[in-house]
Design a protein around this motif. Structure first.
Motif, PDB file in Angstrom:
ATOM      1  N   SER A  88       0.860  -1.175   0.000  1.00 31.07           N
ATOM      2  CA  SER A  88       0.000   0.000   0.000  1.00 31.07           C
ATOM      3  C   SER A  88       0.899   1.228   0.000  1.00 31.07           C
ATOM      4  CB  SER A  88      -0.905   0.010   1.234  1.00 31.07           C
ATOM      5  OG  SER A  88      -0.127   0.171   2.405  1.00 31.07           O
ATOM      6  N   GLY A  89       0.284   2.390  -0.129  1.00 31.60           N
ATOM      7  CA  GLY A  89       1.085   3.610  -0.099  1.00 31.60           C
ATOM      8  C   GLY A  89       1.839   3.765   1.202  1.00 31.60           C
ATOM      9  N   THR A  90       1.256   3.277   2.304  1.00 30.35           N
ATOM     10  CA  THR A  90       1.939   3.388   3.596  1.00 30.35           C
ATOM     11  C   THR A  90       3.116   2.423   3.704  1.00 30.35           C
ATOM     12  OG1 THR A  90       0.350   1.831   4.549  1.00 30.35           O
ATOM     13  CG2 THR A  90      -0.142   4.175   4.781  1.00 30.35           C
ATOM     14  N   ASP A  91       3.215   1.459   2.784  1.00 30.44           N
ATOM     15  CA  ASP A  91       4.361   0.541   2.795  1.00 30.44           C
ATOM     16  C   ASP A  91       5.539   1.077   1.984  1.00 30.44           C
ATOM     17  OD1 ASP A  91       3.385  -1.574   4.396  1.00 30.44           O
ATOM     18  OD2 ASP A  91       2.120  -2.244   2.733  1.00 30.44           O
ATOM     19  N   LEU A  92       5.346   2.142   1.239  1.00 26.09           N
ATOM     20  CA  LEU A  92       6.440   2.714   0.457  1.00 26.09           C
ATOM     21  C   LEU A  92       7.485   3.337   1.376  1.00 26.09           C
ATOM     22  CD1 LEU A  92       4.851   4.495  -2.650  1.00 26.09           C
ATOM     23  CD2 LEU A  92       6.461   2.595  -2.643  1.00 26.09           C
ATOM     24  N   LEU A  93       8.744   3.046   1.078  1.00 23.15           N
ATOM     25  CA  LEU A  93       9.852   3.627   1.832  1.00 23.15           C
ATOM     26  C   LEU A  93      10.622   4.644   1.015  1.00 23.15           C
ATOM     27  CD1 LEU A  93      11.163   0.340   3.492  1.00 23.15           C
ATOM     28  CD2 LEU A  93       9.788   2.141   4.561  1.00 23.15           C
ATOM     29  N   ALA A  94      10.636   4.475  -0.310  1.00 23.98           N
ATOM     30  CA  ALA A  94      11.305   5.425  -1.203  1.00 23.98           C
ATOM     31  C   ALA A  94      10.699   5.284  -2.583  1.00 23.98           C
ATOM     32  CB  ALA A  94      12.812   5.170  -1.252  1.00 23.98           C
ATOM     33  N   ALA A  95      10.561   6.394  -3.288  1.00 22.21           N
ATOM     34  CA  ALA A  95       9.958   6.402  -4.618  1.00 22.21           C
ATOM     35  C   ALA A  95      10.746   7.350  -5.508  1.00 22.21           C
ATOM     36  CB  ALA A  95       8.491   6.822  -4.536  1.00 22.21           C
ATOM     37  N   GLU A  96      11.694   6.789  -6.255  1.00 25.31           N
ATOM     38  CA  GLU A  96      12.554   7.573  -7.142  1.00 25.31           C
ATOM     39  C   GLU A  96      12.345   7.134  -8.586  1.00 25.31           C
ATOM     40  OE1 GLU A  96      14.144  10.046  -5.951  1.00 25.31           O
ATOM     41  OE2 GLU A  96      13.922   9.578  -3.830  1.00 25.31           O
ATOM     42  N   ALA A  97      12.920   7.884  -9.518  1.00 27.14           N
ATOM     43  CA  ALA A  97      12.749   7.567 -10.938  1.00 27.14           C
ATOM     44  C   ALA A  97      13.413   6.252 -11.311  1.00 27.14           C
ATOM     45  CB  ALA A  97      13.302   8.702 -11.800  1.00 27.14           C
ATOM     46  N   ASP A  98      14.523   5.908 -10.666  1.00 21.79           N
ATOM     47  CA  ASP A  98      15.240   4.681 -11.027  1.00 21.79           C
ATOM     48  C   ASP A  98      14.980   3.525 -10.075  1.00 21.79           C
ATOM     49  OD1 ASP A  98      16.546   5.732  -8.854  1.00 21.79           O
ATOM     50  OD2 ASP A  98      18.567   5.388  -9.634  1.00 21.79           O
ATOM     51  N   SER A  99      14.243   3.749  -8.981  1.00 21.62           N
ATOM     52  CA  SER A  99      14.030   2.672  -8.019  1.00 21.62           C
ATOM     53  C   SER A  99      12.799   2.939  -7.174  1.00 21.62           C
ATOM     54  CB  SER A  99      15.254   2.510  -7.101  1.00 21.62           C
ATOM     55  OG  SER A  99      15.447   3.685  -6.328  1.00 21.62           O
ATOM     56  N   VAL A 100      12.255   1.851  -6.653  1.00 20.25           N
ATOM     57  CA  VAL A 100      11.136   1.937  -5.716  1.00 20.25           C
ATOM     58  C   VAL A 100      11.389   0.930  -4.604  1.00 20.25           C
ATOM     59  CG1 VAL A 100       9.781   0.323  -7.148  1.00 20.25           C
ATOM     60  CG2 VAL A 100       8.628   1.730  -5.440  1.00 20.25           C
ATOM     61  N   SER A 101      11.221   1.366  -3.360  1.00 22.77           N
ATOM     62  CA  SER A 101      11.455   0.508  -2.191  1.00 22.77           C
ATOM     63  C   SER A 101      10.192   0.457  -1.344  1.00 22.77           C
ATOM     64  CB  SER A 101      12.615   1.039  -1.347  1.00 22.77           C
ATOM     65  OG  SER A 101      13.817   1.053  -2.083  1.00 22.77           O
ATOM     66  N   LEU A 102       9.885  -0.720  -0.835  1.00 24.53           N
ATOM     67  CA  LEU A 102       8.694  -0.887   0.000  1.00 24.53           C
ATOM     68  C   LEU A 102       8.928  -1.971   1.034  1.00 24.53           C
ATOM     69  CD1 LEU A 102       6.020  -2.986  -1.874  1.00 24.53           C
ATOM     70  CD2 LEU A 102       8.230  -2.506  -2.899  1.00 24.53           C
TER      71      LEU A 102
ATOM     72  N   SER B  66      -2.608  12.873 -10.441  1.00 26.14           N
ATOM     73  CA  SER B  66      -1.369  13.420 -10.988  1.00 26.14           C
ATOM     74  C   SER B  66      -0.276  12.354 -10.995  1.00 26.14           C
ATOM     75  CB  SER B  66      -0.909  14.632 -10.170  1.00 26.14           C
ATOM     76  OG  SER B  66      -0.629  14.247  -8.827  1.00 26.14           O
ATOM     77  N   VAL B  67       0.764  12.574 -11.797  1.00 19.20           N
ATOM     78  CA  VAL B  67       1.867  11.624 -11.918  1.00 19.20           C
ATOM     79  C   VAL B  67       3.171  12.346 -11.602  1.00 19.20           C
ATOM     80  CG1 VAL B  67       3.096  10.039 -13.446  1.00 19.20           C
ATOM     81  CG2 VAL B  67       0.627  10.313 -13.674  1.00 19.20           C
ATOM     82  N   ARG B  68       3.971  11.759 -10.741  1.00 13.78           N
ATOM     83  CA  ARG B  68       5.250  12.352 -10.355  1.00 13.78           C
ATOM     84  C   ARG B  68       6.396  11.401 -10.704  1.00 13.78           C
ATOM     85  NH1 ARG B  68       4.238  14.718  -4.212  1.00 13.78           N
ATOM     86  NH2 ARG B  68       2.126  15.572  -4.544  1.00 13.78           N
ATOM     87  N   THR B  69       7.536  11.973 -11.000  1.00 11.36           N
ATOM     88  CA  THR B  69       8.717  11.151 -11.284  1.00 11.36           C
ATOM     89  C   THR B  69       9.398  10.692 -10.002  1.00 11.36           C
ATOM     90  OG1 THR B  69      10.048  13.174 -11.482  1.00 11.36           O
ATOM     91  CG2 THR B  69       9.129  12.245 -13.513  1.00 11.36           C
ATOM     92  N   SER B  70       9.168  11.390  -8.903  1.00 10.25           N
ATOM     93  CA  SER B  70       9.657  10.972  -7.594  1.00 10.25           C
ATOM     94  C   SER B  70       8.721  11.553  -6.543  1.00 10.25           C
ATOM     95  CB  SER B  70      11.100  11.432  -7.348  1.00 10.25           C
ATOM     96  OG  SER B  70      11.168  12.851  -7.345  1.00 10.25           O
ATOM     97  N   VAL B  71       8.735  10.950  -5.365  1.00  4.31           N
ATOM     98  CA  VAL B  71       7.824  11.368  -4.300  1.00  4.31           C
ATOM     99  C   VAL B  71       8.620  11.486  -3.010  1.00  4.31           C
ATOM    100  CG1 VAL B  71       5.712  10.829  -3.032  1.00  4.31           C
ATOM    101  CG2 VAL B  71       5.919  10.166  -5.439  1.00  4.31           C
ATOM    102  N   SER B  72       8.427  12.576  -2.300  1.00  2.46           N
ATOM    103  CA  SER B  72       9.130  12.774  -1.036  1.00  2.46           C
ATOM    104  C   SER B  72       8.472  11.972   0.073  1.00  2.46           C
ATOM    105  CB  SER B  72       9.133  14.267  -0.675  1.00  2.46           C
ATOM    106  OG  SER B  72       7.800  14.734  -0.515  1.00  2.46           O
ATOM    107  N   GLY B  73       9.165  11.833   1.176  1.00  2.00           N
ATOM    108  CA  GLY B  73       8.707  10.988   2.264  1.00  2.00           C
ATOM    109  C   GLY B  73       7.347  11.365   2.806  1.00  2.00           C
ATOM    110  N   SER B  74       7.048  12.652   2.902  1.00  3.57           N
ATOM    111  CA  SER B  74       5.784  13.080   3.489  1.00  3.57           C
ATOM    112  C   SER B  74       4.587  12.765   2.599  1.00  3.57           C
ATOM    113  CB  SER B  74       5.826  14.595   3.761  1.00  3.57           C
ATOM    114  OG  SER B  74       6.072  15.318   2.552  1.00  3.57           O
ATOM    115  N   ASP B  75       4.816  12.504   1.308  1.00  3.13           N
ATOM    116  CA  ASP B  75       3.715  12.243   0.369  1.00  3.13           C
ATOM    117  C   ASP B  75       3.618  10.784  -0.059  1.00  3.13           C
ATOM    118  OD1 ASP B  75       2.983  14.910   0.392  1.00  3.13           O
ATOM    119  OD2 ASP B  75       4.253  15.431  -1.312  1.00  3.13           O
ATOM    120  N   LEU B  76       4.446   9.912   0.483  1.00  3.47           N
ATOM    121  CA  LEU B  76       4.460   8.519   0.031  1.00  3.47           C
ATOM    122  C   LEU B  76       3.118   7.833   0.234  1.00  3.47           C
ATOM    123  CD1 LEU B  76       7.987   7.352   1.277  1.00  3.47           C
ATOM    124  CD2 LEU B  76       7.267   7.720  -1.087  1.00  3.47           C
ATOM    125  N   ALA B  77       2.435   8.142   1.321  1.00  3.57           N
ATOM    126  CA  ALA B  77       1.159   7.486   1.606  1.00  3.57           C
ATOM    127  C   ALA B  77       0.084   7.857   0.590  1.00  3.57           C
ATOM    128  CB  ALA B  77       0.692   7.837   3.009  1.00  3.57           C
TER     129      ALA B  77
END
Length: 280
Positions: free
Chosen positions: A71-85, A236-247
């Motif tokens: 879920s969105g709350t499981d995301l730890l990092a969201a970058e253009a080249d990687s995603v961590s959860l 909306s679509v973002r290429t990266s997401v900061s920590g406060s908006d991951l959820a």
């Protein structure tokens, strides 16, 4: 005798006839060679196309099945080249709580051979009965103060099944300080680690990009430019997401171009773009 010699001359081939036969044979041989070369190229092109299509299918199947479980709350990092959860290693149901610092639980689900990076970030989360939100503690695990027959008997006495192996039953302590209290009976407990998918240079194909799962190169090759982006709750679509908006991330979008195998001499390309919505 004259008739005998005449019939012998009539049965042979003249030089002109021989040359014509050679020319016709050459034309037929050339046509056959062209046909064989064309078939060979067709098979090579087909193999390259199949490889690219299998790359697309493989990327979709492997990534989608695991990312969708979060879920969105499981995301730890969201970058253009990687995603961590957060990726669940095991799940448990609490059979009984003993005060505010201990809980007896049945481990009803384990994921073996998850192949996460060594030295990851194990953590614990729990959600109370009839709740949907989890409380997270990254980098922390409870202590198994007891396993086996005693915790199993406690779970069985509280209505839990007794058909699991003894090691699936455990008393877990040390909750206070990390959480306000131990999880109550009926709570679901998750034990997880950090899972990262990333696009990075391939070690098998020169100048190609591969999809990596942790430290394992899963599949490739892709053309340069393969990337993740993120579909937000508002569309909306973002290429990266900061920590406060991951959820607020609703889905992970994958955009890449799969290439033919090897030298890809026929320049086979298969564009890939799909969204993986979170299910939980």
């Amino acid at each position: 005798m004259d008739d005998w010699f005449a019939s012998g001359r009539d049965a042979g081939f003249t030089l002109v006839e021989a040359l014509i036969a050679l020319v016709i044979s050459g034309i037929l041989a050339s046509a056959l060679i062209s046909l064989l070369v064309g078939q060979s190229r067709f098979y090579e092109r087909t193999d390259a196309q199949l490889y690219a299509e299998q790359t697309v299918r493989g990327a979709m199947d492997i990534m989608s099945s695991e990312i969708r479980m979060g879920s969105g709350t499981d995301l730890l990092a969201a970058e253009a080249d990687s995603v961590s959860l957060r990726f669940d290693i095991a799940r448990a149901i609490v059979c009984a709580s003993s005060g505010s610092n201990a809980a007896t639980a049945l481990m009803f689900e384990r994921n073996s051979g998850v192949n996460l990076a060594a030295g990851g970030s194990p953590g614990t989360a729990w959600s109370g009965p009839y709740e949907t939100a989890f409380r997270y503690a990254d980098g922390w695990l409870p202590t198994q103060s007891a396993t086996g027959s005693a915790p199993k008997a406690t779970c069985a006495a509280n209505g839990a099944p007794s058909t699991y192996v003894d090691t699936d039953y455990a008393e877990l302590t040390g909750w206070l300080g990390t959480f306000p209290s131990a999880p109550p009976a009926g709570a679901v407990v998750r034990f997880y680690d950090r899972l990262t998918y990333r696009f990075a240079p391939s070690t098998f194909f020169t100048s190609r990009t591969a999809l990596w799962r942790g430290t394992q190169e899963l599949i490739g090759p892709f053309a340069d430019g393969a990337a993740f982006s993120y579909v937000m709750d508002d569309g909306s679509v973002r290429t990266s997401v900061s920590g406060s908006d991951l959820a607020a991330v609703a889905a992970v979008r994958v955009t890449a171009t799969a290439l033919g195998d090897g030298a890809n001499r026929f320049a086979v390309q298969r564009p890939l773009s799909f969204d993986v919505p979170f299910r939980n």
